[in-house]
Design a protein around this motif. Sequence first.
Motif, mmCIF file in Angstrom:
data_model
loop_
_atom_site.group_PDB
_atom_site.id
_atom_site.type_symbol
_atom_site.label_atom_id
_atom_site.label_comp_id
_atom_site.label_asym_id
_atom_site.label_seq_id
_atom_site.Cartn_x
_atom_site.Cartn_y
_atom_site.Cartn_z
ATOM 1 N N CYS A 195 -4.093 -8.042 -6.860
ATOM 2 C CA CYS A 195 -5.291 -7.490 -6.227
ATOM 3 C C CYS A 195 -6.516 -7.922 -7.032
ATOM 4 O O CYS A 195 -6.645 -7.601 -8.208
ATOM 5 N N SER B 36 -7.111 -1.956 -9.104
ATOM 6 C CA SER B 36 -6.620 -3.225 -8.557
ATOM 7 C C SER B 36 -5.465 -3.731 -9.412
ATOM 8 O O SER B 36 -5.658 -4.106 -10.571
ATOM 9 N N GLY C 295 -9.234 -2.273 -4.966
ATOM 10 C CA GLY C 295 -7.994 -1.594 -4.639
ATOM 11 C C GLY C 295 -8.217 -0.096 -4.496
ATOM 12 O O GLY C 295 -8.922 0.524 -5.300
ATOM 13 N N ARG D 111 0.826 -1.195 0.000
ATOM 14 C CA ARG D 111 0.000 0.000 0.000
ATOM 15 C C ARG D 111 0.866 1.252 0.000
ATOM 16 O O ARG D 111 1.859 1.346 0.720
ATOM 17 N N VAL E 107 -6.524 -9.271 -2.058
ATOM 18 C CA VAL E 107 -5.503 -9.863 -2.924
ATOM 19 C C VAL E 107 -5.609 -11.382 -2.891
ATOM 20 O O VAL E 107 -6.189 -11.960 -1.967
ATOM 21 N N THR F 297 -9.147 -3.511 0.069
ATOM 22 C CA THR F 297 -8.177 -4.114 -0.837
ATOM 23 C C THR F 297 -8.099 -5.620 -0.601
ATOM 24 O O THR F 297 -7.763 -6.062 0.492
#
Length: 371
Positions: free
Chosen positions: A198, A194, A202, A95, A344, A342
Amino acid sequence: MALTASLAHNAFLKFPTSFHGEASLSSSSFMGSPLTLSRSSTLPASSIPRNQSLSRKQFMVFARKITGLEEAMNIRRERELQVVTKVKKRPPLRRGRVSPRLPVPDHIPRPPYVGSNILPEIASEHQIHDSEGIAKMRAACELAARVLNFAGTLVRPSVTTNEIDKAVHQMIIDAGAYPSPLGYGGFPKSVCTSVNECMCHGIPDSRQLQNGDIINIDVTVYLDGYHGDTSKTFCCGEVSDKLKTLVKVSEECLEKGIAACKDGALFRKIGKRISEHAEKYGYGVVERFVGHGVGTVFHSEPIILHHRNDKSGCMVEGQTFTIEPILSMGSIDSVTWPDNWTTVTADGSPAAQFEHTILITRTGAEILTTC
């Protein structure tokens, strides 16, 4: 903008168990020059009778100790003779800095959820429109498609996702619309970006896009009381063939799902068609995130499952909803960051997604998010 199948966001952080690394070449710790054989006789070997044995004196073996430099040169020569393609692994997504949310002029109408950080419940009503509603849906979806196409032109190495968010935000408010993600359940930005592993949701930040990245940009606009929702995965710079294939097949899966739609068709046919195509290439279809009804309400029934399922229910003419499959090159399990948005892939595998808002017609489906 995708919903979780459980209709709840995972608020805890779980680190993937695998690490990205680069395969290394191994070699023996000792290297030696080949033995040199020398015969004291000058006669060719063919002239020696088969039944005649050679005496020890006829051959001498020369061996010598090689230096460290010579050993290194031998190793280098061996490596040069080998055709090895090294694939540089991507570092895990991290991030960046998230800037404050952007302002929206007061004259632009807001969706009802703006001003609350509570995630709205999914509306139980299916959204079926009359001719006026369909016209407004077309206008909102056409704007969303134009914004998404514009956002795609910004994708290149060194551009930050925050810069994409800022440009998207400006284009939406210039059109007199509201960026639907902004303030939805506390989401701090106007678009979802994203990158690589991700899956979705995102949050745009200060991270610069890198050559070889893939990025999904998810745009939803609220225009004249109606939401238009669409997304696409873009390639940044020179992308590997494997990632290009993932992106291509993900878009094809969306097309396969849309082709299954028409008045009276079963919802579960969408997941069947998508799964059949993804499995041909060895990709997994993410089950956690789903499509949804969309119209005057951002997220409503029907919930659209993209994997094989036994969901009941049929499509109805005049109905609008999204189809938005996410494909993964590896695990379909996911981890949500502490920002509660977010998400992933659990093993760090790349993922790609495409999305359209469609209108069910008597004979098929009309893609509304086109321009």
